[in-house]
Every structure is written in structure tokens, then in C-alpha cells.
Design an enzyme around this catalytic site. Structure first.
Site, PDB file in Angstrom:
ATOM      1  CB  CYS A  80      -0.963  -0.037   1.157  1.00  0.00           C
ATOM      2  SG  CYS A  80      -2.277   1.187   1.024  1.00  0.00           S
ATOM      3  CG  HIS A 184      -3.981  -3.701   2.180  1.00  0.00           C
ATOM      4  ND1 HIS A 184      -3.256  -3.410   3.309  1.00  0.00           N
ATOM      5  CD2 HIS A 184      -4.297  -2.520   1.610  1.00  0.00           C
ATOM      6  CE1 HIS A 184      -3.135  -2.105   3.431  1.00  0.00           C
ATOM      7  NE2 HIS A 184      -3.752  -1.535   2.408  1.00  0.00           N
ATOM      8  CD  GLU A 186      -2.329  -6.605   4.603  1.00  0.00           C
ATOM      9  OE1 GLU A 186      -2.600  -5.425   4.916  1.00  0.00           O
ATOM     10  OE2 GLU A 186      -1.812  -6.927   3.517  1.00  0.00           O
ATOM     11  CG  ASP A 229     -26.165  -4.628  14.614  1.00  0.00           C
ATOM     12  OD1 ASP A 229     -27.351  -4.382  14.340  1.00  0.00           O
ATOM     13  OD2 ASP A 229     -25.223  -4.279  13.901  1.00  0.00           O
ATOM     14  CG  ASP A 384     -27.502   4.856  13.560  1.00  0.00           C
ATOM     15  OD1 ASP A 384     -26.832   5.007  14.603  1.00  0.00           O
ATOM     16  OD2 ASP A 384     -27.300   3.948  12.744  1.00  0.00           O
TER      17      ASP A 384
HETATM   18  O1  1PR Z   1     -22.928   5.945  18.213  1.00  0.00           O
HETATM   19  O2  1PR Z   1     -20.502   5.728  17.694  1.00  0.00           O
HETATM   20  O3  1PR Z   1     -21.436   4.622  19.705  1.00  0.00           O
HETATM   21  O4  1PR Z   1     -21.945   3.798  17.417  1.00  0.00           O
HETATM   22  C1  1PR Z   1     -22.982   2.908  17.706  1.00  0.00           C
HETATM   23  C2  1PR Z   1     -23.140   2.048  16.485  1.00  0.00           C
HETATM   24  O5  1PR Z   1     -24.091   1.032  16.759  1.00  0.00           O
HETATM   25  C3  1PR Z   1     -23.665   2.831  15.289  1.00  0.00           C
HETATM   26  O6  1PR Z   1     -22.966   2.377  14.154  1.00  0.00           O
HETATM   27  C4  1PR Z   1     -25.127   2.433  15.190  1.00  0.00           C
HETATM   28  O7  1PR Z   1     -25.512   2.318  13.814  1.00  0.00           O
HETATM   29  C5  1PR Z   1     -25.147   1.063  15.818  1.00  0.00           C
HETATM   30  N1  1PR Z   1     -26.383   0.829  16.563  1.00  0.00           N
HETATM   31  C6  1PR Z   1     -26.737   1.469  17.671  1.00  0.00           C
HETATM   32  N2  1PR Z   1     -27.911   0.941  18.136  1.00  0.00           N
HETATM   33  C7  1PR Z   1     -28.268  -0.027  17.271  1.00  0.00           C
HETATM   34  C8  1PR Z   1     -29.448  -0.908  17.376  1.00  0.00           C
HETATM   35  O8  1PR Z   1     -29.685  -1.742  16.501  1.00  0.00           O
HETATM   36  N3  1PR Z   1     -30.185  -0.733  18.444  1.00  0.00           N
HETATM   37  N4  1PR Z   1     -27.338  -0.948  15.208  1.00  0.00           N
HETATM   38  C9  1PR Z   1     -27.314  -0.098  16.258  1.00  0.00           C
HETATM   39  C10 1PR Z   1     -27.249  -0.494  13.974  1.00  0.00           C
HETATM   40  C11 1PR Z   1     -27.762  -1.176  11.879  1.00  0.00           C
HETATM   41  C12 1PR Z   1     -27.034  -2.078  11.058  1.00  0.00           C
HETATM   42  C13 1PR Z   1     -27.769  -3.348  10.884  1.00  0.00           C
HETATM   43  C14 1PR Z   1     -28.434  -3.148   9.577  1.00  0.00           C
HETATM   44  C15 1PR Z   1     -28.717  -4.420   8.888  1.00  0.00           C
HETATM   45  N5  1PR Z   1     -27.707  -1.546  13.186  1.00  0.00           N
HETATM   46  O9  1PR Z   1     -25.840  -2.211  11.443  1.00  0.00           O
HETATM   47  O10 1PR Z   1     -26.873  -4.336  10.941  1.00  0.00           O
HETATM   48  O11 1PR Z   1     -29.563  -2.386   9.786  1.00  0.00           O
HETATM   49  O12 1PR Z   1     -29.691  -5.088   9.543  1.00  0.00           O
HETATM   50  P1  1PR Z   1     -30.705  -6.032   8.714  1.00  0.00           P
HETATM   51  O13 1PR Z   1     -29.951  -6.592   7.573  1.00  0.00           O
HETATM   52  O14 1PR Z   1     -31.093  -7.097   9.684  1.00  0.00           O
HETATM   53  O15 1PR Z   1     -31.846  -5.159   8.306  1.00  0.00           O
HETATM   54  P2  1PR Z   1     -21.689   5.118  18.325  1.00  0.00           P
END
Ligand code: 1PR
Length: 528
Positions: A80, A184, A186, A229, A384
């Protein structure tokens, strides 16, 4: 045979260490100029910016011994940015001299047709036979960079491979036992480990690959990303969970969809192009305190050789002892543990609000700090957003879309409100104001979630994705709502999204990553 690793302490060198060990090799640390000259083989993974790398090399007195070693043709492999510093200079760091093995300049990808940085899996076109590509089967390899080496600025007898990304650039150089790759190895799965092994292991049988004159141009693939998540359940165990519109509890219990490392390993084997961990309660806890996410990452990066992104809780902290930590400290710990990219959520919203209020870049935001040290390509912004319905575009100063999905009272328009703390708090900020400002502050990629679609299986939020993709020149990962392979085909044929991310359907094994790729490939979408 000593393999000496040049680690100047920036970025994710953990992955290259893991890859060398995975290949059954051991390495020593370069601690002096003499080590560079004495080693049988030198491995130099470059992370960060051109200027930062050269400053670190100068500080340690490594510039001259590296030049000597390379010009003497002693075994050397650069990765890189370590390819880029072979040139005399770079547009990334005007006025900073490189090692000057080549008298040319490194250039920035033009903003326009392609998203910049290039993040993803692209092909290489070999220009000459080379033992470095022994056993290479034309697989796509992983690139993450904003600057490139132009063919016109590279001596012919060093040019090993080209890649196309808006323009044709040099993706590998080699002469004798000296080589450098823009991609990359790796992080390029089994194909990458094989190429790295060609340099590290003294392979008996060398199959000189016929240079692939037939390959006209290479194409970057649309990425399929598995997202985990993660949070601790009531028993305190770290589990993969999955919400419906961010609500992760069912009958009061945190949904438990499995163990993070085991699931990540499965997705790696199933062909995921990247794996993302989101510590969804990161806004509550101090990631460097109890460290479960750091340990998880370190564990995972030993076995998963595709890019790992980690998000959740990346911001400044004061711990219980009153010690203060910057967002950069938190990110650095994640990079050292094996992350290739970090993702910032809530803190990015605060940073943008401050930026829009002052109209000035303070340089102190988490986005600016981390991208300055690790490069924009290492900084993802996890957005979000939630729909807010309005009767007309004039009803709000925010950017609206005329939606095909009217509101509860038949409203034809909506804007996308940014939220923090996992959707718990809405802000007077719309997604376009936000992503445009994040790019200006130095972010390299947008992870575009949708609270409305999350966990619904009703398909990606195409209207939102099209709106955001038109507003930024950095790559956009579409996330939330995938319910079938067809939703990915729809995503890639009806929007310019650079990647599609899903969680629920993969965790519940309703849809496999391979079937998503098959369906997309059958629809003419470029996939790995
Ligand atoms: O705010 O910097 O501490 O980061 C927190 C992180 O956690 C953020 O990236 C936020 O998007 C994520 N987050 C916070 N709460 C939730 C929750 O679900 N209660 N999840 C959450 C975010 C969204 C996607 C999910 C897709 C696909 N989830 O990551 O995986 O929506 O899901 P699907 O395919 O089942 O529809 P910070």
C-alpha cells in the site's frame, strides 16, 4: 531465514502479523537501520499518509538503509503506502520527499466517475511473469487507497501489474527480489495469503503465470458485507444481536444470534467481502475500560483475512480515575487490535453540528483527528437516519424526497433525520447536511443504515441511498432491510451503492452470502 517487519506503530499491522503467522512463518521487529540491512527479507506494510510514513522513516533513520537495500536488490516487499513512498513525491503530501527509487509522482484519483477512496476488491493485470504471483488465478484483491502510481511515472522494467479504477494505475512493481503492491495481500483472503506466501516462503515449485494479455480492463466489485451488531446480554456475555428498527429485545431478553468470532469466521468462509462489528451500546460504555471488543477483534483478526471494521463508542472519554482519552486513542487501540477501518456514529453527529455552527474545521473532531493519522480510507461514518414525513418540500428547510412510500397521513414527502445513541435521540440535522460535512471533515466512507428498514426484510431504502450517493464522492455502503438476494440485485441495479450490508438474514441463515453473489452476478453485477 529472518523476515524483518518494519512497523512504525501506525495503523493495522496486526493483520500482517497474523497473516505471516498463518503462513507458518515467524518474523523479527526492525529496531534499527542495521536490522534493515542485515535481514534476509524485509516486509514493510505501509499504513497512513505518504507524509506520515516518510516522517516516521526519517525519524528512525530508515530512509538511507531502505534505499540501499532496495537498490541492492535485496528481498523487500512493500504494501500500500509502502509502494507509494518508492516514488519521489506524492500529491497527498506536497513537498515531502519519498525514497526516490522512482523519480515520478504519486497522484490522487480524480473525483468524478468513481468514488474516492477506492475501497474494495479489484483485479490485477500482470504485465510480466513473476514468482510473486505463483499460483494466482485472477482473483480480485483488496484495495483501500485514494492515491495511485501512474504508469507514466514508473520505469517500464519495474512495472508488474496494472489495475483499472477510473484510470489505469500501477498496482504492483517488482525487480528481482524486490516488490511492492498497492493492494493488501493480508486482507485479500486465500488469494492474498498465497501471494504473501510466495514472498515469505521459499516455495519449491514456481509456476510462472502467463501474463494475462487477454484481460482488457479490471473492474471493482460491489461488496457484500456481513454486519454483527454486538452488545452484552443481561448475563454480561458479548453476543451478536439484531434489532427490528433498532429494538433488540424480544420478550424482554436481548436477542442472542450467536458468538461474534464464530459468526465472523463463518462469514469469512462463506465469502463475505468485509465484516463489520458494531458495539451498539458503545455510547454507554468505555471501550478501553473493560475491552471486550478489543479482545474480540484481536481474536477475530487471527483467522479472518478480509477487512474488519469496528464501530461503537469511538469518542473522547474520561475514565473513572479521571484520566481523559481522545477518540484517536480509542481508534488506535482498535487498529492495533486488528481493525482496518473504524466507524464513528453519535460522535460524528456532534462533530458536524459543531462544524456547521462555527463554519470552521477545528481539526479536533474525532473524524479529523483519526483521518489525519490513519488516512480518510480508515474512517467510516455510521449514519442512523429516520424518516420524518412532511406535507410538502416547502414545509421544512431540510432536504426532502418525494417518496413512493407515503406517510401515515398520506404525506408525499419526507426528510431523513439524523439520530444518536442508537436511534434514541433525534437531532435537527438531515442526512445530506451530515454526510456532506463528514466528507469535508475527512471521512472516507459512509455506512448508511435506515432505522425504518432495519430488520424489516422489506428491502433497502433505495430513495435514501440514491439521495446520499448523489451528495458525496466517497463510497457508500447501503445497510438495513435486506430480506432476500433479490434485494441486493435491486440495490445494485437501481442505485450506485458501492456495497450492500446485511445482518438478520445472514445470522438466521435465511439467505447465504454465496446466493446473494450468485443472484447479483446473474444480473450482471460485478461481484468477487
Ligand atoms: O454511536 O458511535 O457509539 O456507534 C454505535 C453504532 O451502533 C452505530 O454504528 C449504530 O448504527 C449502531 N447501533 C446502535 N444501536 C443499534 C441498534 O440496533 N439498536 N445498530 C445499532 C445499527 C444497523 C445495522 C444493521 C443493519 C442491517 N444496526 O448495522 O446491521 O440495519 O440489519 P438487517 O440486515 O437485519 O436489516 P456510536
Amino acid at each position: 531465514m529472518t523476515i524483518a517487519l518494519l512497523d512504525y506503530g501506525a495503523g493495522n499491522v496486526r493483520s500482517i502479523r497474523n497473516a505471516v503467522q498463518k503462513l507458518g512463518c515467524s518474523f523479527t521487529e526492525i529496531r534499527s537501520a542495521e536490522d534493515i540491512l542485515a535481514a534476509d527479507k524485509v516486509l514493510f506494510p505501509g499504513v497512513g499518509s505518504f507524509g506520515l510514513v516518510m516522517a516516521e522513516l526519517k525519524k528512525r533513520g530508515y530512509v538511507e538503509p531502505l534505499r540501499q537495500r532496495i537498490l541492492a536488490g535485496k528481498p523487500f516487499l512493500g504494501i500500500c503506502v509502502a509502494l507509494q513512498v518508492l516514488y519521489a513525491g506524492s500529491e497527498e503530501s506536497p513537498g515531502v520527499a519519498g525514497l526516490g527509487i522512482f523519480s515520478g509522482q504519486v497522484r490522487r484519483f480524480p473525483v468524478g466517475e468513481m468514488a474516492v477512496p477506492q475501497i474494495g476488491w479489484n483485479g490485477v493485470k500482470l504485465l510480466q511473469n513473476s514468482p510473486f504471483f505463483n499460483g494466482y488465478q485472477q482473483e480480485k484483491l483488496y484495495f483501500v487507497h485514494s492515491y495511485f502510481a501512474p504508469p507514466a511515472e514508473t520505469p517500464d522494467d519495474w512495472q508488474l501489474a496494472y489495475t483499472d479504477y477510473g484510470c489505469e494505475f500501477v498496482s504492483a512493481v517488482a525487480k528481482g527480489a524486490v516488490a511492492a503492491f498497492q493492494f493488501h495481500p493480508e486482507k485479500s483472503g486465500a488469494a492474498g495469503l498465497n501471494i504473501l506466501g510466495n514472498y515469505l516462503q521459499d516455495k519449491e515449485e514456481i509456476v510462472l503465470l502467463s501474463k494475462d494479455s487477454e484481460t482488457s480492463s479490471t473492474k471493482i466489485a460491489k461488496r457484500i458485507i456481513a454486519c454483527l451488531d454486538v452488545r452484552s446480554n443481561d448475563a454480561g456475555d458479548l453476543v451478536v444481536t439484531k434489532g427490528d428498527q433498532y429494538a433488540v429485545r424480544a420478550e424482554g431478553e436481548v436477542r442472542n444470534l450467536g458468538k461474534p468470532v464464530a459468526l465472523a469466521r463463518r462469514y469469512y468462509e462463506e465469502g463475505a467481502d468485509e465484516i463489520t462489528f458494531l458495539n451498539i451500546t458503545g455510547f454507554r460504555s468505555f471501550p478501553l475500560q473493560d475491552q471486550p471488543m478489543i479482545d474480540l477483534l484481536a481474536e477475530c483478526s487471527k483467522e479472518v483475512f478480509v477487512p474488519l471494521t469496528i464501530g461503537g463508542g469511538i469518542r473522547a472519554f474520561v475514565d473513572s480515575m479521571g484520566r481523559s482519552y481522545s477518540a484517536l486513542d480509542v481508534a488506535a487501540a482498535y487498529f492495533r487490535a486488528g481493525a482496518d477501518k473504524i466507524s464513528i456514529g453519535s460522535d460524528a453527529v456532534d462533530a458536524v453540528e459543531a462544524f456547521l455552527r462555527s463554519g470552521n474545521k477545528s481539526g479536533s473532531s474525532s473524524i479529523e483527528q483519526i483521518s489525519a493519522v490513519y488516512g480518510a480510507q480508515a474512517v467510516v461514518i455510521s449514519v442512523d437516519p429516520r424518516r420524518v414525513y412532511v406535507d410538502s418540500a416547502e414545509a421544512t428547510p431540510h432536504t426532502t424526497v418525494k417518496t413512493a412510500y407515503p406517510g401515515p397521513n398520506g404525506e408525499q414527502y419526507c426528510w431523513y433525520q439524523c439520530t444518536v445513541k442508537g436511534g434514541r435521540e433525534g437531532r435537527d440535522l438531515d442526512v445530506i447536511q451530515f454526510v456532506v460535512a463528514c466528507e469535508q471533515l475527512g471521512a472516507g466512507e459512509i455506512l448508511l443504515n435506515s432505522i425504518d428498514r432495519d430488520g424489516t426484510g422489506s428491502g433497502f431504502e433505495l430513495e435514501l441511498i440514491t439521495l446520499v450517493k448523489a451528495a458525496v464522492s466517497i463510497p457508500v455502503i447501503a445497510s438495513s432491510g435486506a430480506g432476500s438476494a433479490a434485494h441486493f440485485v435491486e440495490l445494485f441495479t437501481r442505485t450506485e451503492a458501492d456495497a450492500g450490508l446485511a445482518a438478520g438474514i445472514f445470522h438466521r441463515q435465511e439467505v447465504g452470502i454465496d446466493s446473494v453473489k450468485k443472484a447479483a452476478g446473474a444480473a450482471g453485477v460485478e461481484v468477487r
